[in-house]
Design a protein around this motif. Structure first.
Motif, PDB file in Angstrom:
ATOM      1  N   ARG A 269       0.870   5.512  -0.025  1.00 47.05           N
ATOM      2  CA  ARG A 269       0.195   6.271   0.545  1.00 47.05           C
ATOM      3  C   ARG A 269       1.297   8.253  -0.249  1.00 47.05           C
ATOM      4  O   ARG A 269       2.229   7.884   0.186  1.00 47.05           O
ATOM      5  CB  ARG A 269      -0.763   6.715   1.843  1.00 47.05           C
TER       6      ARG A 269
ATOM      7  N   VAL B  16      -4.651   5.944  -9.262  1.00 48.84           N
ATOM      8  CA  VAL B  16      -5.427   6.226  -8.031  1.00 48.84           C
ATOM      9  C   VAL B  16      -6.760   5.790  -8.211  1.00 48.84           C
ATOM     10  O   VAL B  16      -7.162   4.817  -7.668  1.00 48.84           O
ATOM     11  CB  VAL B  16      -5.820   8.189  -8.053  1.00 48.84           C
ATOM     12  N   ARG B  17      -7.278   5.544  -9.380  1.00 51.65           N
ATOM     13  CA  ARG B  17      -8.116   5.226 -10.126  1.00 51.65           C
ATOM     14  C   ARG B  17      -8.380   3.678 -10.124  1.00 51.65           C
ATOM     15  O   ARG B  17      -8.752   2.623  -9.590  1.00 51.65           O
ATOM     16  CB  ARG B  17      -9.009   5.798 -11.019  1.00 51.65           C
TER      17      ARG B  17
ATOM     18  N   TRP C  93       0.567   6.975   7.268  1.00 54.51           N
ATOM     19  CA  TRP C  93       0.540   5.268   8.192  1.00 54.51           C
ATOM     20  C   TRP C  93       0.699   5.919   9.994  1.00 54.51           C
ATOM     21  O   TRP C  93       1.079   6.499  10.030  1.00 54.51           O
ATOM     22  CB  TRP C  93       1.422   4.376   7.326  1.00 54.51           C
TER      23      TRP C  93
ATOM     24  N   PRO D  38       0.695  -1.284   0.079  1.00 52.59           N
ATOM     25  CA  PRO D  38      -0.041  -0.109   0.083  1.00 52.59           C
ATOM     26  C   PRO D  38       0.784   0.963  -0.181  1.00 52.59           C
ATOM     27  O   PRO D  38       1.543   1.221   0.736  1.00 52.59           O
ATOM     28  CB  PRO D  38      -0.766  -0.214   1.426  1.00 52.59           C
TER      29      PRO D  38
ATOM     30  N   HIS E  26      -3.417  11.187   6.691  1.00 53.49           N
ATOM     31  CA  HIS E  26      -2.904  11.476   5.053  1.00 53.49           C
ATOM     32  C   HIS E  26      -1.745   9.893   5.523  1.00 53.49           C
ATOM     33  O   HIS E  26      -1.692   9.229   3.758  1.00 53.49           O
ATOM     34  CB  HIS E  26      -3.732  11.822   4.583  1.00 53.49           C
TER      35      HIS E  26
ATOM     36  N   GLY F 204      -5.145   0.249  -4.189  1.00 50.99           N
ATOM     37  CA  GLY F 204      -3.377   0.779  -2.616  1.00 50.99           C
ATOM     38  C   GLY F 204      -2.805   1.244  -3.274  1.00 50.99           C
ATOM     39  O   GLY F 204      -1.653   1.867  -1.600  1.00 50.99           O
ATOM     40  N   LEU F 205      -2.686   2.494  -3.874  1.00 51.07           N
ATOM     41  CA  LEU F 205      -2.494   3.536  -3.962  1.00 51.07           C
ATOM     42  C   LEU F 205      -3.901   5.003  -3.518  1.00 51.07           C
ATOM     43  O   LEU F 205      -4.535   5.605  -4.550  1.00 51.07           O
ATOM     44  CB  LEU F 205      -1.725   3.947  -5.540  1.00 51.07           C
ATOM     45  N   ASP F 206      -2.777   5.667  -2.659  1.00 53.69           N
ATOM     46  CA  ASP F 206      -3.836   7.084  -2.228  1.00 53.69           C
ATOM     47  C   ASP F 206      -3.283   8.101  -2.584  1.00 53.69           C
ATOM     48  O   ASP F 206      -2.127   7.826  -2.074  1.00 53.69           O
ATOM     49  CB  ASP F 206      -4.168   7.145  -0.953  1.00 53.69           C
ATOM     50  N   LEU F 207      -3.828   9.659  -2.956  1.00 47.63           N
ATOM     51  CA  LEU F 207      -3.230  10.273  -2.532  1.00 47.63           C
ATOM     52  C   LEU F 207      -4.299  11.571  -2.054  1.00 47.63           C
ATOM     53  O   LEU F 207      -4.978  12.120  -2.169  1.00 47.63           O
ATOM     54  CB  LEU F 207      -3.544  10.725  -4.406  1.00 47.63           C
ATOM     55  N   HIS F 208      -2.951  12.893  -1.318  1.00 48.36           N
ATOM     56  CA  HIS F 208      -3.793  13.429  -0.668  1.00 48.36           C
ATOM     57  C   HIS F 208      -3.127  14.423  -1.042  1.00 48.36           C
ATOM     58  O   HIS F 208      -1.700  14.848  -1.206  1.00 48.36           O
ATOM     59  CB  HIS F 208      -4.055  13.709   0.896  1.00 48.36           C
ATOM     60  N   THR F 209      -3.258  15.904  -2.201  1.00 52.80           N
ATOM     61  CA  THR F 209      -2.691  16.914  -2.204  1.00 52.80           C
ATOM     62  C   THR F 209      -2.939  18.531  -1.621  1.00 52.80           C
ATOM     63  O   THR F 209      -4.532  18.395  -0.854  1.00 52.80           O
ATOM     64  CB  THR F 209      -3.118  17.323  -3.858  1.00 52.80           C
TER      65      THR F 209
END
Length: 242
Positions: free
Chosen positions: A149, A170-171, A201, A147, A199, A175-180
């Motif tokens: 992030r 991301v779509r 771990w 995973p 955002h 297991g890939l998440d993005l916060h900008t």
């Protein structure tokens, strides 16, 4: 992303530009064909050398944004720096068929290996996203299930590198998440302890942390991760500029 060049006993190669495409109004990705390229790990960089007609030379180091695939081009994404003699040339004067001198790959600390099973936290400031993008792409190529992030701090939407590709990954990449975080758009924000806590771990997950960007950004983010309880030995940093 550029850093001061580090001399080493590496072979200078002549790369051919295959394409030069705009990532943002101030950043360009060069696709390069490099003869006898030995391959590279995500997070490594190369030295680029320019030689003027009068013999004057300038060297800079740039991270590779591409994951290694045999026979595939090597990609450098270069952010133009005001009054930057090398970045200005690389982002505006090159086209298909032009030649560049470079050597590498360089670096063995700030790298991610697909054999690792730990969760990964990527923290990028501006063009510090480039080597972290290589890690994201390498994970996808390896069909990894680790995973990931990514927390990305950038000035505006228009300055965000790889925006369309990241949205797609991301779509589609489980297991890939993005916060900008946008630092120059209303409401202006900056990465904070709360950002990393919400955002990132939890320290108990023992993630591998990679932080890349301007020096002040990297130092602040790394300090925040330590304050949250992350093992300093698992926080790898790469910095550039002032």
């Amino acid at each position: 992303m550029a850093r001061a060049a580090v001399p080493g006993r590496l072979t200078w190669r002549v790369a051919t530009v295959l394409t030069a495409r705009k990532e943002t109004p101030t950043a360009t990705t060069l696709e390069l064909d490099i003869p006898d390229w030995p391959g590279h790990l995500p997070g490594q960089h190369v030295d680029v050398r320019l030689t003027a007609p009068d013999g004057y030379q300038a060297e800079r180091s740039y991270s590779m944004g591409s994951a290694w695939q045999e026979g595939a081009p090597v990609e450098l994404t270069i952010q133009r720096i005001d009054d930057g003699e090398v970045s200005s040339y690389l982002t505006s004067a090159l086209s298909a068929g032009d030649k560049l001198e470079l050597r590498g790959p360089i670096g063995g600390w700030f790298v991610w290996r697909s054999t690792s099973t730990a969760p990964v936290l990527l923290v990028a400031g501006g063009s510090g996203l480039v080597p972290l993008m290589a890690m994201i792409r390498a994970r996808a190529l390896a069909k990894g299930r680790q995973p990931f992030r990514l927390i990305y701090s950038v000035r505006t939407h228009a300055d965000a590198l790889y925006a369309d590709e990241l949205a797609r990954r991301v779509r589609d990449d489980g297991g890939l998440d993005l916060h900008t975080v946008y630092t120059r758009e209303t409401p202006r924000k900056r990465i904070s302890v709360a950002t990393l806590n919400t955002h990132g771990w939890p320290p108990d997950f023992a993630p591998e942390c990679f932080v890349c960007g301007p020096t002040s950004f990297v130092e602040a983010a790394a300090d925040m991760l330590v304050a949250l309880g992350h093992d300093p030995r698992k926080i790898k940093t790469e910095r550039f500029g002032g």
